[in-house]
Design an enzyme around this catalytic site. Structure first.
Site, PDB file in Angstrom:
ATOM      1  N   GLY A   1       0.831  -1.194   0.000  1.00  0.00           N
ATOM      2  CA  GLY A   1       0.000   0.000   0.000  1.00  0.00           C
ATOM      3  C   GLY A   1       0.869   1.248   0.000  1.00  0.00           C
ATOM      4  O   GLY A   1       2.008   1.217   0.490  1.00  0.00           O
TER       5      GLY A   1
ATOM      6  N   GLN B   1       3.157   9.954   1.076  1.00  0.00           N
ATOM      7  CA  GLN B   1       4.486   9.349   1.191  1.00  0.00           C
ATOM      8  C   GLN B   1       5.429   9.734   0.046  1.00  0.00           C
ATOM      9  O   GLN B   1       6.640   9.562   0.157  1.00  0.00           O
ATOM     10  CB  GLN B   1       4.366   7.817   1.266  1.00  0.00           C
ATOM     11  CG  GLN B   1       3.706   7.344   2.549  1.00  0.00           C
ATOM     12  CD  GLN B   1       3.519   5.837   2.541  1.00  0.00           C
ATOM     13  OE1 GLN B   1       2.544   5.338   2.013  1.00  0.00           O
ATOM     14  NE2 GLN B   1       4.486   5.103   3.093  1.00  0.00           N
TER      15      GLN B   1
ATOM     16  N   CYS C   1       5.747  -0.241   7.361  1.00  0.00           N
ATOM     17  CA  CYS C   1       5.442   0.922   6.512  1.00  0.00           C
ATOM     18  C   CYS C   1       6.669   1.268   5.683  1.00  0.00           C
ATOM     19  O   CYS C   1       7.787   1.255   6.209  1.00  0.00           O
ATOM     20  CB  CYS C   1       5.067   2.093   7.419  1.00  0.00           C
ATOM     21  SG  CYS C   1       4.704   3.602   6.508  1.00  0.00           S
ATOM     22  N   LEU C   2       6.465   1.594   4.414  1.00  0.00           N
ATOM     23  CA  LEU C   2       7.590   1.958   3.548  1.00  0.00           C
ATOM     24  C   LEU C   2       8.290   3.226   4.036  1.00  0.00           C
ATOM     25  O   LEU C   2       9.451   3.446   3.732  1.00  0.00           O
ATOM     26  CB  LEU C   2       7.122   2.144   2.094  1.00  0.00           C
ATOM     27  CG  LEU C   2       6.607   0.882   1.386  1.00  0.00           C
ATOM     28  CD1 LEU C   2       6.080   1.231   0.001  1.00  0.00           C
ATOM     29  CD2 LEU C   2       7.699  -0.179   1.283  1.00  0.00           C
TER      30      LEU C   2
ATOM     31  N   HIS D   1      -4.543   2.029   7.478  1.00  0.00           N
ATOM     32  CA  HIS D   1      -3.146   2.487   7.578  1.00  0.00           C
ATOM     33  C   HIS D   1      -2.890   3.621   6.570  1.00  0.00           C
ATOM     34  O   HIS D   1      -2.293   4.647   6.911  1.00  0.00           O
ATOM     35  CB  HIS D   1      -2.227   1.290   7.308  1.00  0.00           C
ATOM     36  CG  HIS D   1      -0.765   1.605   7.295  1.00  0.00           C
ATOM     37  ND1 HIS D   1       0.119   1.104   8.235  1.00  0.00           N
ATOM     38  CD2 HIS D   1      -0.010   2.352   6.447  1.00  0.00           C
ATOM     39  CE1 HIS D   1       1.337   1.548   7.961  1.00  0.00           C
ATOM     40  NE2 HIS D   1       1.291   2.307   6.872  1.00  0.00           N
ATOM     41  N   GLU D   2      -3.362   3.426   5.336  1.00  0.00           N
ATOM     42  CA  GLU D   2      -3.103   4.424   4.287  1.00  0.00           C
ATOM     43  C   GLU D   2      -3.918   5.707   4.507  1.00  0.00           C
ATOM     44  O   GLU D   2      -3.416   6.799   4.250  1.00  0.00           O
ATOM     45  CB  GLU D   2      -3.387   3.843   2.894  1.00  0.00           C
ATOM     46  CG  GLU D   2      -2.593   2.586   2.530  1.00  0.00           C
ATOM     47  CD  GLU D   2      -1.091   2.695   2.741  1.00  0.00           C
ATOM     48  OE1 GLU D   2      -0.543   3.803   2.685  1.00  0.00           O
ATOM     49  OE2 GLU D   2      -0.463   1.639   2.990  1.00  0.00           O
TER      50      GLU D   2
ATOM     51  N   HIS E   1      -2.125   7.930   6.771  1.00  0.00           N
ATOM     52  CA  HIS E   1      -1.078   8.726   6.105  1.00  0.00           C
ATOM     53  C   HIS E   1      -1.649  10.029   5.555  1.00  0.00           C
ATOM     54  O   HIS E   1      -1.026  11.086   5.661  1.00  0.00           O
ATOM     55  CB  HIS E   1      -0.477   7.950   4.921  1.00  0.00           C
ATOM     56  CG  HIS E   1       0.621   6.999   5.309  1.00  0.00           C
ATOM     57  ND1 HIS E   1       1.781   7.410   5.916  1.00  0.00           N
ATOM     58  CD2 HIS E   1       0.750   5.660   5.121  1.00  0.00           C
ATOM     59  CE1 HIS E   1       2.570   6.357   6.115  1.00  0.00           C
ATOM     60  NE2 HIS E   1       1.966   5.276   5.648  1.00  0.00           N
TER      61      HIS E   1
HETATM   62 NI    NI Z   1       2.667   3.302   5.628  1.00  0.00          NI
END
Ligand code: NI
Length: 165
Positions: free
Chosen positions: A46, A51, A89-90, A131-132, A135
């Site tokens: 995701g 991000q 998370c990235l 989660h997204e 962000h």
């Molecule tokens: Ni994330």
């Protein structure tokens, strides 16, 4: 299509609240395509526009064998149940930890043409969407952790930065 740079914690730009998409145009198409490419490049499941330092309410998700989708202006309308989900998370490459999430969600979103679509999600997909969306609101999964864990994480990042310099 191109791979964009992913912002890393504790970058302050990850804390910006994203604005709703108002124009369903070529720019939006390119953004969604680039987000998928950036996510695949980093082996993520995701990615939120925040991000890659684009502060619009756009999300891409691809959970292998479950669902591939993009969400524009996603809005959770209903939640039920609770679960502890194991998340990474990235933007926070040093950590995997447990976060409390709703088990089932209903949401409203839009397609690339600006037409509303309604989605129901459970389990991993529901967790990923939550989660997204966090962000897009400038929130990271580490915000759910204890301050002790967060300070350990910051120490680790500082240590790695020192070793790399
Ligand atoms: Ni994330």
């Amino acid at each position: 299509m191109s791979v964009r740079e992913i912002l890393k914690f504790p970058d302050k730009r990850l804390r910006k609240v994203a604005k709703p998409v108002q124009k369903f145009d070529d720019y939006l198409d390119i953004l969604i395509n680039d987000m998928f490419e950036t996510m695949y490049h980093s082996d993520g499941i995701g990615l939120a526009a925040t991000q890659i330092d684009v502060h619009l309410r756009v999300i891409v998700i691809d959970i292998k064998d479950v669902e591939k989708l993009y969400l524009i202006n996603p809005e959770i309308t209903q939640t039920s149940g609770t679960m502890e989900s194991k998340e990474g998370c990235l933007s926070v490459p040093y950590l995997i930890d447990y976060v409390p999430r709703a088990e089932k969600i209903s949401l409203k979103s839009y397609n690339r043409q600006g037409k509303p679509k309604l989605i129901e999600a459970t389990g991993l997909l529901a967790v990923c969407i939550q989660h997204e969306i966090d962000h897009l609101d400038g929130k990271l999964f580490v915000d759910y952790l204890s301050s002790l864990k967060r300070s350990r994480l910051k120490k680790k990042i500082n240590k790695d930065a020192t070793l790399a310099s």
